[in-house]
Design a protein around this motif. Structure first.
Motif, PDB file in Angstrom:
ATOM      1  N   TYR A 169      -3.796 -10.105   3.272  1.00  0.00           N
ATOM      2  CA  TYR A 169      -2.399  -9.689   3.163  1.00  0.00           C
ATOM      3  C   TYR A 169      -2.287  -8.194   3.439  1.00  0.00           C
ATOM      4  O   TYR A 169      -3.056  -7.394   2.896  1.00  0.00           O
ATOM      5  CB  TYR A 169      -1.852  -9.981   1.772  1.00  0.00           C
ATOM      6  N   ASP A 182      -0.134  -6.099   2.427  1.00  0.00           N
ATOM      7  CA  ASP A 182       0.166  -5.327   1.217  1.00  0.00           C
ATOM      8  C   ASP A 182      -1.115  -4.982   0.456  1.00  0.00           C
ATOM      9  O   ASP A 182      -1.249  -3.876  -0.083  1.00  0.00           O
ATOM     10  CB  ASP A 182       1.118  -6.104   0.305  1.00  0.00           C
ATOM     11  N   ASP A 183      -2.056  -5.937   0.402  1.00  0.00           N
ATOM     12  CA  ASP A 183      -3.327  -5.671  -0.273  1.00  0.00           C
ATOM     13  C   ASP A 183      -4.123  -4.621   0.491  1.00  0.00           C
ATOM     14  O   ASP A 183      -4.737  -3.731  -0.104  1.00  0.00           O
ATOM     15  CB  ASP A 183      -4.149  -6.957  -0.399  1.00  0.00           C
ATOM     16  N   TRP A 184      -4.120  -4.730   1.799  1.00  0.00           N
ATOM     17  CA  TRP A 184      -4.831  -3.760   2.638  1.00  0.00           C
ATOM     18  C   TRP A 184      -4.226  -2.368   2.459  1.00  0.00           C
ATOM     19  O   TRP A 184      -4.940  -1.383   2.317  1.00  0.00           O
ATOM     20  CB  TRP A 184      -4.759  -4.206   4.087  1.00  0.00           C
ATOM     21  N   TRP A 186      -7.503  -1.948  -0.134  1.00  0.00           N
ATOM     22  CA  TRP A 186      -8.555  -2.987  -0.211  1.00  0.00           C
ATOM     23  C   TRP A 186      -9.822  -2.534   0.500  1.00  0.00           C
ATOM     24  O   TRP A 186      -9.784  -1.940   1.579  1.00  0.00           O
ATOM     25  CB  TRP A 186      -8.064  -4.282   0.408  1.00  0.00           C
TER      26      TRP A 186
END
Length: 207
Positions: free
Chosen positions: A194, A196-198, A202
């Motif tokens: 995702y 957003d996570d990156w 991340w």
């Protein structure tokens, strides 16, 4: 030093792909190298970046047999998850094929440099080349659940080191994913997570 890209709000599959320019004044390199970058790639002739931040740009090609082998990875995909897995394998295989042509077959994970910069890819190179590969897959019509999207970055406003990635969008859920091959060596499958996570920083648990 790389120039981080801001996320775009629209995604145009017909927009030419161009290298990410350095934050430094590199007009000579731009004039002598970047103008030859093929913005509308096709398997018979396309451009890739290498040697750190698109310092070098090479024109490469794939044989019909090699390209067919890449496309065949998508023959049995039945949903978006399986298609993302096929994208991971396709990019890994393309890196292997192209690495033999441009001398990046020994590209190390992240920005590690064994001897010198030549043949090593940083996140600018990886994001650009992955976007090229995704564009060719999209144009070939094998992506049924995703579309290629613009490159984007993180770090500038989060207190992290600037980092770039290619992205795709799930056409059913409209979820945007990072497709990041920088964390691993040449020919290893990129991470697809995702966006957003990156963006939140991340990192792989181990490398």
């Amino acid at each position: 030093m790389t120039l981080a890209l801001s996320a775009c709000t629209t995604y145009d599959s017909d927009r030419p792909i161009t290298p990410i320019r350095s934050g430094q004044n590199l007009s000579d390199i731009w004039d002598n190298h970047y103008r030859f970058f093929i913005g509308q790639p096709n398997p018979a002739l396309f451009s890739v970046c290498h040697s750190m931040s698109c310092y070098r740009i090479s024109e490469v090609s794939l044989s019909e047999q090699d390209w067919s082998g890449i496309l065949n990875l998508f023959n049995k995909t039945t949903n978006a998850h399986e298609e993302r897995q096929a994208i991971q394998q396709a990019i890994a295989n393309l890196e292997t094929l192209i690495g033999k042509q441009i001398g990046s077959e020994k590209d190390l994970a992240r920005n590690q440099i064994a001897n010198n910069r030549f043949g090593q890819l940083d996140c600018v190179d990886e994001a650009t080349n992955t976007s090229v590969y995704l564009r060719m897959l999209e144009k070939a019509g094998v992506l049924k659940w995703h579309t290629s999207a613009s490159r984007t970055s993180r770090g500038i406003f989060q207190g992290q080191a600037p980092h770039n990635t290619a992205t795709i969008i799930d056409t059913q859920t409209h979820t945007r994913y990072a497709v990041d091959s920088w964390f691993y060596g040449n020919g290893e499958m990129p991470v697809i997570i995702y966006l957003d996570d990156w963006k939140a920083g991340w990192e792989p648990e181990s490398n």
